[in-house]
Design a protein around this motif. Structure first.
Motif, PDB file in Angstrom:
ATOM      1  N   UNK A 187       0.788  -1.241   0.000  1.00  0.00           N
ATOM      2  CA  UNK A 187       0.000   0.000   0.000  1.00  0.00           C
ATOM      3  C   UNK A 187       0.817   1.287   0.000  1.00  0.00           C
ATOM      4  N   UNK A 188       2.062   1.217  -0.424  1.00  0.00           N
ATOM      5  CA  UNK A 188       2.901   2.416  -0.388  1.00  0.00           C
ATOM      6  C   UNK A 188       2.671   3.351  -1.578  1.00  0.00           C
ATOM      7  N   UNK A 189       1.733   3.046  -2.449  1.00  0.00           N
ATOM      8  CA  UNK A 189       1.488   3.924  -3.597  1.00  0.00           C
ATOM      9  C   UNK A 189       0.258   4.797  -3.334  1.00  0.00           C
ATOM     10  N   UNK A 190       0.234   5.942  -3.967  1.00  0.00           N
ATOM     11  CA  UNK A 190      -0.921   6.831  -3.893  1.00  0.00           C
ATOM     12  C   UNK A 190      -1.689   6.693  -5.203  1.00  0.00           C
ATOM     13  N   UNK A 191      -2.969   6.321  -5.142  1.00  0.00           N
ATOM     14  CA  UNK A 191      -3.725   6.180  -6.392  1.00  0.00           C
ATOM     15  C   UNK A 191      -3.721   7.466  -7.213  1.00  0.00           C
ATOM     16  N   UNK A 192      -3.500   7.306  -8.495  1.00  0.00           N
ATOM     17  CA  UNK A 192      -3.602   8.395  -9.461  1.00  0.00           C
ATOM     18  C   UNK A 192      -4.782   8.038 -10.350  1.00  0.00           C
ATOM     19  N   UNK A 193      -5.885   8.725 -10.128  1.00  0.00           N
ATOM     20  CA  UNK A 193      -7.152   8.422 -10.788  1.00  0.00           C
ATOM     21  C   UNK A 193      -7.168   8.930 -12.221  1.00  0.00           C
ATOM     22  N   UNK A 194      -7.569   8.075 -13.158  1.00  0.00           N
ATOM     23  CA  UNK A 194      -7.819   8.504 -14.529  1.00  0.00           C
ATOM     24  C   UNK A 194      -9.270   8.981 -14.577  1.00  0.00           C
ATOM     25  N   UNK A 195      -9.498  10.309 -14.663  1.00  0.00           N
ATOM     26  CA  UNK A 195     -10.870  10.827 -14.609  1.00  0.00           C
ATOM     27  C   UNK A 195     -11.741  10.405 -15.793  1.00  0.00           C
ATOM     28  N   UNK A 196     -11.131   9.879 -16.851  1.00  0.00           N
ATOM     29  CA  UNK A 196     -11.916   9.368 -17.974  1.00  0.00           C
ATOM     30  C   UNK A 196     -12.624   8.064 -17.615  1.00  0.00           C
ATOM     31  N   UNK A 197     -12.100   7.357 -16.589  1.00  0.00           N
ATOM     32  CA  UNK A 197     -12.666   6.061 -16.232  1.00  0.00           C
ATOM     33  C   UNK A 197     -13.154   5.973 -14.789  1.00  0.00           C
ATOM     34  N   UNK A 198     -12.521   6.718 -13.897  1.00  0.00           N
ATOM     35  CA  UNK A 198     -12.758   6.538 -12.465  1.00  0.00           C
ATOM     36  C   UNK A 198     -13.089   7.865 -11.796  1.00  0.00           C
ATOM     37  N   UNK A 199     -14.109   7.849 -10.963  1.00  0.00           N
ATOM     38  CA  UNK A 199     -14.497   9.019 -10.174  1.00  0.00           C
ATOM     39  C   UNK A 199     -13.697   9.081  -8.876  1.00  0.00           C
ATOM     40  N   UNK A 200     -13.561   7.937  -8.211  1.00  0.00           N
ATOM     41  CA  UNK A 200     -12.832   7.895  -6.937  1.00  0.00           C
ATOM     42  C   UNK A 200     -12.405   6.466  -6.644  1.00  0.00           C
ATOM     43  N   UNK A 201     -11.535   6.327  -5.644  1.00  0.00           N
ATOM     44  CA  UNK A 201     -11.105   5.014  -5.153  1.00  0.00           C
ATOM     45  C   UNK A 201     -11.221   5.040  -3.640  1.00  0.00           C
ATOM     46  N   UNK A 202     -11.570   3.897  -3.068  1.00  0.00           N
ATOM     47  CA  UNK A 202     -11.720   3.810  -1.617  1.00  0.00           C
ATOM     48  C   UNK A 202     -11.456   2.377  -1.178  1.00  0.00           C
ATOM     49  N   UNK A 203     -11.219   2.204   0.113  1.00  0.00           N
ATOM     50  CA  UNK A 203     -10.938   0.878   0.659  1.00  0.00           C
ATOM     51  C   UNK A 203     -12.039   0.450   1.615  1.00  0.00           C
ATOM     52  N   UNK A 204     -12.274  -0.870   1.639  1.00  0.00           N
ATOM     53  CA  UNK A 204     -13.249  -1.490   2.523  1.00  0.00           C
ATOM     54  C   UNK A 204     -12.529  -2.627   3.246  1.00  0.00           C
ATOM     55  N   UNK A 205     -12.714  -2.779   4.544  1.00  0.00           N
ATOM     56  CA  UNK A 205     -12.094  -3.918   5.223  1.00  0.00           C
ATOM     57  C   UNK A 205     -12.514  -5.240   4.570  1.00  0.00           C
ATOM     58  N   UNK A 206     -11.541  -6.101   4.306  1.00  0.00           N
ATOM     59  CA  UNK A 206     -11.838  -7.389   3.692  1.00  0.00           C
ATOM     60  C   UNK A 206     -12.831  -8.175   4.545  1.00  0.00           C
ATOM     61  N   UNK A 207     -12.671  -8.113   5.860  1.00  0.00           N
ATOM     62  CA  UNK A 207     -13.575  -8.843   6.755  1.00  0.00           C
ATOM     63  C   UNK A 207     -15.029  -8.428   6.536  1.00  0.00           C
ATOM     64  N   UNK A 208     -15.268  -7.148   6.228  1.00  0.00           N
ATOM     65  CA  UNK A 208     -16.639  -6.671   6.004  1.00  0.00           C
ATOM     66  C   UNK A 208     -17.244  -7.301   4.749  1.00  0.00           C
ATOM     67  N   UNK A 209     -16.506  -7.287   3.630  1.00  0.00           N
ATOM     68  CA  UNK A 209     -17.079  -7.797   2.380  1.00  0.00           C
ATOM     69  C   UNK A 209     -17.145  -9.325   2.341  1.00  0.00           C
ATOM     70  N   UNK A 210     -16.341 -10.000   3.163  1.00  0.00           N
ATOM     71  CA  UNK A 210     -16.403 -11.461   3.205  1.00  0.00           C
ATOM     72  C   UNK A 210     -17.504 -11.973   4.128  1.00  0.00           C
ATOM     73  N   UNK A 211     -17.977 -11.128   5.031  1.00  0.00           N
ATOM     74  CA  UNK A 211     -19.008 -11.521   5.985  1.00  0.00           C
ATOM     75  C   UNK A 211     -20.368 -11.512   5.288  1.00  0.00           C
TER      76      UNK A 211
END
Length: 190
Positions: free
Chosen positions: A121-145
């Motif tokens: 996770x040492x990189x900072x997302x560089x969003x391509x505005x032609x394809x992506x509005x935003x990026x965000x993270x969700x705890x893996x435990x949340x989406x697997x539950x």
């Protein structure tokens, strides 16, 4: 859930339940997505994107970095890494591919290969505005539950199909992205 816990469950030989996908009449156009597991040592999160709002198809929908497999791609792994680099600036050298889930077919005619990889996770997302509005993270435990998964049944004629939803803060993860996460959940917690 940390990296060691995830790997212990991911690399097994059990046959797991898979959610039904869309029954395409032909093979489907090859596509690949990266399920980027951000590795913080004691916790894993999933990096997701919100598609740009001006897009013709699926504007504002939550998705994984990914897209169609192009002629320049030697494999679905190459396609997933290329798309992650193009959409959010994720350097390929920050990703350790650990496997791929079974293909998932969509109503839009794609056969998606969900590529799973740990991300430094040492990189900072560089969003391509032609394809992506935003990026965000969700705890893996949340989406697997699966207690966090909502299921709606859509009917078209005599056919009914489940549509999955996973709420997270102000975001609603749904459709193919939620179904792929649900398949990952079945794989990790059969």
């Amino acid at each position: 859930m940390n990296r060691a816990d995830f790997l212990r469950q991911f690399h097994h030989l059990r046959q797991t339940h898979r959610e039904p996908d869309y029954p395409l009449k032909s093979r489907g156009r090859p596509a690949a997505v990266l399920i980027p597991l951000m590795d913080y040592g004691n916790e894993l999160t999933v990096l997701l994107t919100e598609r740009a709002h001006h897009l013709r198809h699926h504007p504002g929908q939550i998705s994984f970095p990914g897209g169609a497999v192009d002629e320049v791609d030697n494999s679905v792994f190459d396609a997933a890494l290329r798309e992650a680099r193009e959409e959010i600036g994720m350097p390929s050298e920050n990703v350790e591919i650990i496997g791929v889930l079974p293909n998932y077919r969509t109503v839009s005619g794609y056969q998606i290969a969900p590529v799973v990889g740990f991300v430094e996770p040492s990189f900072t997302p560089v969003i391509d505005p032609n394809e992506v509005e935003s990026a965000f993270e969700v705890p893996l435990a949340h989406v697997l539950n699966r207690k966090n998964h909502l299921i709606h049944t859509a009917r078209k004629g005599k056919r009914s199909s489940p549509i999955y939803f996973i709420p997270w803060n102000e975001h609603m993860i749904w459709g193919a992205t939620a179904a792929i996460l649900r398949n990952l959940s079945h794989h990790i917690h059969p």
